[in-house]
Design a protein around this motif. Structure first.
Motif, PDB file in Angstrom:
ATOM      1  N   UNK A 267      94.638-121.913  33.993  1.00 41.78           N
ATOM      2  CA  UNK A 267      93.602-123.084  34.245  1.00 41.78           C
ATOM      3  C   UNK A 267      92.394-122.566  34.987  1.00 41.78           C
ATOM      4  N   UNK A 268      92.502-121.906  36.146  1.00 39.16           N
ATOM      5  CA  UNK A 268      91.634-121.070  36.472  1.00 39.16           C
ATOM      6  C   UNK A 268      91.729-119.041  36.038  1.00 39.16           C
ATOM      7  N   UNK A 269      92.542-118.846  35.235  1.00 38.43           N
ATOM      8  CA  UNK A 269      92.406-117.497  34.646  1.00 38.43           C
ATOM      9  C   UNK A 269      91.633-118.393  33.198  1.00 38.43           C
ATOM     10  N   UNK A 270      91.969-119.298  32.551  1.00 39.33           N
ATOM     11  CA  UNK A 270      90.705-119.866  31.816  1.00 39.33           C
ATOM     12  C   UNK A 270      89.530-119.942  31.943  1.00 39.33           C
ATOM     13  N   UNK A 271      88.819-120.192  32.649  1.00 36.11           N
ATOM     14  CA  UNK A 271      87.887-120.210  33.578  1.00 36.11           C
ATOM     15  C   UNK A 271      87.309-119.001  34.036  1.00 36.11           C
ATOM     16  N   UNK A 272      86.066-118.663  33.365  1.00 36.59           N
ATOM     17  CA  UNK A 272      85.508-117.238  33.546  1.00 36.59           C
ATOM     18  C   UNK A 272      84.684-117.046  34.656  1.00 36.59           C
ATOM     19  N   UNK A 273      83.836-118.565  35.385  1.00 34.10           N
ATOM     20  CA  UNK A 273      83.873-118.606  36.282  1.00 34.10           C
ATOM     21  C   UNK A 273      85.131-117.597  38.142  1.00 34.10           C
ATOM     22  N   UNK A 274      86.219-117.808  37.733  1.00 33.58           N
ATOM     23  CA  UNK A 274      87.204-117.087  37.890  1.00 33.58           C
ATOM     24  C   UNK A 274      87.449-115.897  36.960  1.00 33.58           C
ATOM     25  N   UNK A 275      87.623-115.498  36.620  1.00 35.80           N
ATOM     26  CA  UNK A 275      88.045-114.918  35.803  1.00 35.80           C
ATOM     27  C   UNK A 275      86.738-113.155  35.988  1.00 35.80           C
ATOM     28  N   UNK A 276      85.792-113.784  35.493  1.00 32.85           N
ATOM     29  CA  UNK A 276      84.911-112.699  35.358  1.00 32.85           C
ATOM     30  C   UNK A 276      85.147-111.609  37.328  1.00 32.85           C
ATOM     31  N   UNK A 277      84.898-112.543  37.933  1.00 31.51           N
ATOM     32  CA  UNK A 277      84.902-111.951  39.120  1.00 31.51           C
ATOM     33  C   UNK A 277      86.015-111.534  39.872  1.00 31.51           C
ATOM     34  N   UNK A 278      86.805-111.492  39.340  1.00 28.80           N
ATOM     35  CA  UNK A 278      88.683-110.996  39.138  1.00 28.80           C
ATOM     36  C   UNK A 278      88.098-109.830  38.686  1.00 28.80           C
ATOM     37  N   UNK A 279      88.443-109.670  37.447  1.00 29.75           N
ATOM     38  CA  UNK A 279      87.837-108.632  36.402  1.00 29.75           C
ATOM     39  C   UNK A 279      87.034-107.505  36.863  1.00 29.75           C
ATOM     40  N   UNK A 280      86.018-107.678  37.863  1.00 30.74           N
ATOM     41  CA  UNK A 280      84.968-107.788  38.122  1.00 30.74           C
ATOM     42  C   UNK A 280      85.576-106.696  39.842  1.00 30.74           C
ATOM     43  N   UNK A 281      85.906-107.252  40.275  1.00 33.95           N
ATOM     44  CA  UNK A 281      86.879-107.206  41.517  1.00 33.95           C
ATOM     45  C   UNK A 281      87.532-105.604  41.011  1.00 33.95           C
ATOM     46  N   UNK A 282      88.273-105.876  39.753  1.00 29.89           N
ATOM     47  CA  UNK A 282      89.592-104.747  39.629  1.00 29.89           C
ATOM     48  C   UNK A 282      88.580-103.687  38.911  1.00 29.89           C
ATOM     49  N   UNK A 283      87.449-103.871  38.565  1.00 32.99           N
ATOM     50  CA  UNK A 283      86.983-102.589  38.140  1.00 32.99           C
ATOM     51  C   UNK A 283      86.358-101.547  39.462  1.00 32.99           C
ATOM     52  N   UNK A 284      85.780-102.850  39.659  1.00 36.16           N
ATOM     53  CA  UNK A 284      84.998-102.427  41.387  1.00 36.16           C
ATOM     54  C   UNK A 284      86.100-101.451  42.504  1.00 36.16           C
ATOM     55  N   UNK A 285      86.879-101.776  42.821  1.00 36.78           N
ATOM     56  CA  UNK A 285      88.020-100.848  43.694  1.00 36.78           C
ATOM     57  C   UNK A 285      88.661-100.099  43.365  1.00 36.78           C
ATOM     58  N   UNK A 286      88.660 -99.918  41.998  1.00 34.68           N
ATOM     59  CA  UNK A 286      88.918 -98.510  41.353  1.00 34.68           C
ATOM     60  C   UNK A 286      87.835 -97.017  41.587  1.00 34.68           C
ATOM     61  N   UNK A 287      86.656 -97.493  41.431  1.00 33.97           N
ATOM     62  CA  UNK A 287      86.436 -96.069  41.990  1.00 33.97           C
ATOM     63  C   UNK A 287      85.937 -95.720  44.189  1.00 33.97           C
ATOM     64  N   UNK A 288      86.717 -96.810  44.756  1.00 38.53           N
ATOM     65  CA  UNK A 288      87.075 -97.189  46.036  1.00 38.53           C
ATOM     66  C   UNK A 288      88.387 -96.166  46.726  1.00 38.53           C
ATOM     67  N   UNK A 289      88.903 -96.758  46.190  1.00 40.76           N
ATOM     68  CA  UNK A 289      90.265 -95.846  45.989  1.00 40.76           C
ATOM     69  C   UNK A 289      90.377 -94.581  45.466  1.00 40.76           C
ATOM     70  N   UNK A 290      90.064 -94.421  44.096  1.00 35.89           N
ATOM     71  CA  UNK A 290      89.560 -92.450  44.054  1.00 35.89           C
ATOM     72  C   UNK A 290      89.138 -92.225  44.687  1.00 35.89           C
ATOM     73  N   UNK A 291      87.730 -92.535  44.555  1.00 35.15           N
ATOM     74  CA  UNK A 291      86.782 -91.379  45.670  1.00 35.15           C
ATOM     75  C   UNK A 291      87.343 -90.669  47.157  1.00 35.15           C
TER      76      UNK A 291
END
Length: 484
Positions: A267-291
């Motif tokens: 029910x949380x994952x179906x909420x855009x207010x929870x899902x989208x920040x998590x997706x943004x978080x996943x994407x944002x850590x990729x450059x941090x880890x990789x760099x």
């Protein structure tokens, strides 16, 4: 009151500060341990004459274990209490740090790192939830900024510390040096956490089927990515593992929708207010880890720098993360979370582009250091914005689970970034030359040229990922404003 619940008086203001300091120091320590081999890896590879597969798993093991267990241990913490698991995790972590330096082979060291990662995960599963349980309202963003500074700086200063220790004291002290700080955390934790107000949900049940399915899917995904890196996308182990991970997604959905107390809150994952920040978080850590990993290898393999020199060159990035994380609450309050997120994403993307240009065109060291600093400030701001939005969606008794989901997805992004970057870097090299790459001893000009192109490609990919993270967060904020 729930029968069997543990309660104590709410922590005083000074004790809250002690607890915040403890969890920040603990998360700093555990994240340093997970990234300490990023630059020091060549020293360990040369010592053990490790194979490409062993070299990959020396990097991926801590992240994989943490990724697989965070959600499950977050739920267990909600059920049994945060204090017990936190303190037990510190003990396991400390014991493994003490014995890791005595490892006689790469496989044995990988095994010890896996057990140590279990202890780290027990700590990580509770740190964010402890912060969320003692701070609320506007103070939550302030506390999360300090806590996330420990996370981010730990992830990024670990490689620098690793390079320093490996060059001066030897690789075994990468682990033995962790013991004194861990013992301090154990002593402080035993005292400070006694004042923590807890109400464990002992009437809840652990979702065994969901935990096993989730862990299996994540493990197959991580193993699949590692095989892509060492054997190529068309290798049978990579295909089997990746197909198996995808096949388990509908199974996990079915199991969780039928569970009376599911570990994944759909029910949380179906909420855009929870899902989208998590997706943004996943994407944002990729450059941090990789760099950090890519830059550290670039300095050693292409420039011929020592591990110490490579580690020192990346220091501006953790400094920038601290600058961005700690005052993030004040910036959010004054500028608004919407503007702060856009600014942070822009700074991160500009920093990546600047760094890529500085490395490929051999700009001055000053330009490289400034690029790391800009990238770090943007990353620190962005991480605080995402984490605050995610934790604010947690309901009563679900802070541990929500924080576990956040960290699981974050570590998943970091693991993918590691595996993807290594795959890009080595894809154009003959299989026989890859061990030399991990040992930072590539001398063939053709291999060096291929690697230079690979480094450039990695940065292009990470710039695209950074842009995607900003767009995703923008969509999440747009949705929130629409709802209001």
């Amino acid at each position: 009151m729930r029968e069997g619940a543990e309660t104590t008086a709410a922590p005083s203001r000074s004790m809250r500060a002690w607890i915040l300091g403890l969890v920040t120091l603990s998360i700093f320590m555990t994240t340093v341990s997970a990234s300490i081999l990023t630059i020091a890896l060549p020293a360990v590879v040369r010592h053990f004459n490790a194979s490409p597969l062993e070299s990959t798993w020396l990097l991926l093991t801590p992240l994989m274990v943490t990724t697989c267990l965070l959600v499950t241990l977050g739920r267990v913490a909600d059920m049994t209490g945060q204090r017990r698991m936190f303190n037990a995790g510190l003990v396991i972590f400390t014991f493994c740090a003490a014995i890791a330096g005595f490892s006689g082979s790469a496989p044995l060291l990988i095994g010890v790192l896996a057990i140590q990662a279990i202890g780290s995960t027990m700590v990580m599963a509770n740190t964010g939830s402890i912060v969320g349980s003692i701070y609320g309202g506007p103070r939550l963003a302030w506390a999360m900024g300090i806590y996330l500074a420990g996370v981010s700086v730990g992830q990024l200063i670990g490689p620098t510390v690793g390079g320093l220790v490996a060059d001066t004291a030897g690789w075994r002290w990468l682990f033995w040096a962790q013991v004194p700080l861990a013992l301090i955390c154990i002593v402080v934790g035993a005292k400070a956490l006694k004042s923590l107000q807890e109400q464990p949900s002992r009437d809840r049940k652990l979702d065994i089927a969901g935990s096993v399915t989730l862990t299996s899917a994540l493990a197959l995904l991580m193993i699949g990515f590692s095989n892509v890196q060492t054997s190529g996308l068309r290798s049978m182990p990579a295909i089997v593992c990746l197909v198996g991970a995808v096949a388990l997604i509908p199974v996990l959905t079915l199991v969780e929708t039928r569970a009376t107390d599911p570990i994944l809150q759909f029910q949380l994952l179906r909420q855009r207010s929870f899902l989208l920040p998590n997706i943004a978080n996943i994407l944002s850590v990729m450059p941090r880890f990789a760099t950090i990993m890519v830059a550290g290898l670039y300095f050693q393999v292409i420039n011929g720098d020592s591990a110490l020199t490579a580690g020192l060159k990346v220091i501006p990035m953790p400094v920038g993360i601290t600058i961005g994380s700690v005052p993030a609450n004040r910036i959010i309050v004054r500028a608004g979370i919407h503007i702060t997120g856009i600014t942070a994403s822009t700074m991160t993307t500009v920093g990546l582009g600047w760094l890529a240009g500085a490395l490929s065109n051999e700009w001055s060291l000053t330009s490289i250091l400034l690029a790391f600093l800009v990238l770090g400030v943007g990353a620190g701001l962005f991480a605080t914005v995402c984490s605050t939005l995610i934790i604010n969606e947690a309901g009563p008794g679900e802070v541990g689970t929500v924080n576990g989901i956040r960290l699981t997805l974050q570590n998943l992004g970091g693991t993918i970034a590691f595996a993807l970057s290594l795959a890009i870097l080595t894809s154009s090299m003959p299989a026989g030359s890859r061990s030399n790459f991990y040992g930072a001893s590539v001398n063939n000009s053709a291999d060096s040229g291929a690697l230079s192109d690979g480094f450039s490609t990695v940065f292009v990919v990470m710039i695209a990922v950074s842009l995607a993270s900003g767009i995703t967060l923008l969509a999440a904020q747009g949705r929130r404003h629409t709802r209001r």
